[in-house]
Design a protein around this motif. Structure first.
Motif, PDB file in Angstrom:
ATOM      1  N   THR A  10       4.351  55.966  42.772  1.00  0.00           N
ATOM      2  CA  THR A  10       5.714  56.505  41.871  1.00  0.00           C
ATOM      3  C   THR A  10       6.086  58.041  42.756  1.00  0.00           C
ATOM      4  N   SER A  17      10.834  52.909  34.276  1.00  0.00           N
ATOM      5  CA  SER A  17       9.732  52.814  32.759  1.00  0.00           C
ATOM      6  C   SER A  17       8.851  54.112  33.429  1.00  0.00           C
ATOM      7  N   LYS A  18       8.701  54.115  34.390  1.00  0.00           N
ATOM      8  CA  LYS A  18       8.013  55.165  34.784  1.00  0.00           C
ATOM      9  C   LYS A  18       9.302  56.699  36.012  1.00  0.00           C
ATOM     10  N   LEU A  19       9.903  56.279  35.822  1.00  0.00           N
ATOM     11  CA  LEU A  19      11.001  57.321  36.480  1.00  0.00           C
ATOM     12  C   LEU A  19      11.802  57.558  35.689  1.00  0.00           C
ATOM     13  N   SER A  68       8.902  60.892  41.991  1.00  0.00           N
ATOM     14  CA  SER A  68       9.780  62.037  41.134  1.00  0.00           C
ATOM     15  C   SER A  68      10.913  62.052  41.307  1.00  0.00           C
ATOM     16  N   ASN A  72       9.003  48.038  36.329  1.00  0.00           N
ATOM     17  CA  ASN A  72       7.686  48.766  36.053  1.00  0.00           C
ATOM     18  C   ASN A  72       8.762  50.704  36.761  1.00  0.00           C
TER      19      ASN A  72
END
Length: 417
Positions: A2, A185-187, A4, A182
């Motif tokens: 991941t 959607s996470k960031l 940030s 993916n």
């Protein structure tokens, strides 16, 4: 893995936009990505490289990551991504072709009388008595199908390998798309989270009211009041969404592009825009297709799978004076297309149509439509068209390619056989 995004980065969209790197890969598409995300691990994931990642610039110079796995790349330049495995596959295929050419030449030396027969053998299937004239097989219950013919009709070794590589390449593209989704959607921090869920309040009254009336009366004339017929070749205009929604969607697209998250080309012709399905709008447009647009397509376009549309590709295309001003003559990879002008200020850029591909009697047609923010066109996918050049400003359009994926898959498989 991941990554940030700090709030300070979100507040500096213009700076991020100036730090965009353009990546291309051999046979696997292109994407734009912020320099801060252009690390070895992220690039490995986004391009699904195997056996090692190679990054080269336009001059063929290879770039290597530093000790933190970051690349010192120059913004607004193009770099090519290559995987070691893809290079090995290309080398193996070339060797196979060379071996077959050598064997082929030996046969020619032994029997010159059959020169044309051997040449033909490498480009067409060999059909024996068990094969129909259309290439399909019919075997008796006790017949050995292996003796009759192989699955690919005596295909050469290199042909079989190309088929396998084609399937492997398609699977790789799917994995690359999944990796982008993916990461996004996470960031991705949405500007207007509420617009990712389809709500009736987003519809223009001239769209939703005829639908409500049709559901009561089942009278097609009530439904078709939502449309304005423009040509005998079944081009229609209509308003789907309110201008408030169109403005929010346009701002959401700009917000996404400014983050520097992976942005794939919307299609094979347009260089600028975004794939809305990858941004998180898949369910939104699935519901729009199934519950609303299908009502129209099932009536107007039965002969183009209008009753069987089970998939879509939703994307935005952008035209600017300093980037892409026009789009050449083409037809869409869809059964039915919806083209909605979202807005911005512009002049020029009209859409023109010149007949339906499979209907030669329509090829003398010339119809021109001037885009109006908030107004959509719906037309047959293979209706040949193009976009004239902008003369000022910029324009962004939402495009929906509606398809019957079962038929499209069958056509793709037939190309592999």
């Amino acid at each position: 893995m991941t990554t940030s995004i700090s709030s300070s980065n979100n507040n500096n969209n213009n700076n991020i936009n100036n730090e965009i790197i353009h990546f291309t890969s051999l046979g696997y598409g292109e994407l734009r990505l912020a320099k801060k995300y252009s690390t070895k691990d992220i690039l490995d994931d986004l391009f699904q490289t195997e056996g090692g990642l190679i990054v080269v610039d336009g001059n063929g110079e290879e770039y290597f990551p530093d000790e933190d796995n970051n690349y010192d790349l120059v913004p607004n330049k193009t770099y090519t991504i290559v995987s070691e495995k893809d290079l090995d596959s290309d080398t193996d295929e070339s060797d196979d072709d060379a071996d077959e050419d050598e064997t082929h030449n030996e046969k020619h030396d032994n029997d010159n009388d059959h020169e044309h027969e051997h040449e033909h053998e490498h480009h067409q299937h060999e059909h024996k008595g068990c094969c129909n004239t259309d290439g399909h097989h019919e075997h008796d219950d006790n017949e050995d199908s292996q003796q009759c013919c192989s699955k690919h009709h005596n295909a050469t070794k290199s042909e079989l390998k190309r088929i396998q590589n084609s399937q492997n390449g398609f699977n790789k593209l799917l994995k690359m798309r999944e990796a982008r989704i993916n990461m996004i959607s996470k960031l991705y921090k949405r500007k207007y989270p509420e617009i990712f869920e389809l709500r009736e309040e987003y519809f223009d009254k001239d769209f939703i009211e005829p639908i409500k009336q049709y559901k009561k009366t089942k009278n097609q004339d009530d439904l078709l009041k939502a449309l304005t017929k423009l040509t005998e070749t079944r081009i229609y205009s209509f308003r789907i969404f309110t201008m408030e929604f169109c403005t929010k969607l346009l701002e959401e697209i700009e917000n996404f592009k400014n983050t520097g998250l992976p942005t794939a080309r919307p299609n094979s012709m347009n260089n600028y825009g975004a794939v809305l399905d990858e941004m998180g709008f898949t369910e939104f447009f699935k519901q729009l297709r199934e519950d609303y647009l299908s009502l129209f397509t099932s009536i107007l376009y039965k002969d183009y799978n209008g009753e069987k549309l089970n998939s879509h590709h939703a994307f935005a295309v952008q035209y600017k004076m300093d980037k892409e001003k026009e789009l050449g003559f083409h037809y869409d990879e869809s059964d039915i297309t919806v083209n909605l002008c979202l807005g911005s200020e512009f002049t020029g850029g009209s859409l023109y149509f010149k007949g339906i591909l499979d209907k030669p009697e329509t090829h003398n047609e010339y119809f021109e439509f001037k885009h109006i923010p908030g107004v959509a066109l719906i037309h047959i996918g293979v209706h040949r068209h193009g976009a004239l050049g902008l003369t000022s400003g910029e324009r962004t359009n939402l495009i929906l390619w509606l398809r019957n994926s079962n038929i499209a898959d069958q056509q793709s498989e037939s190309k592999l056989e």
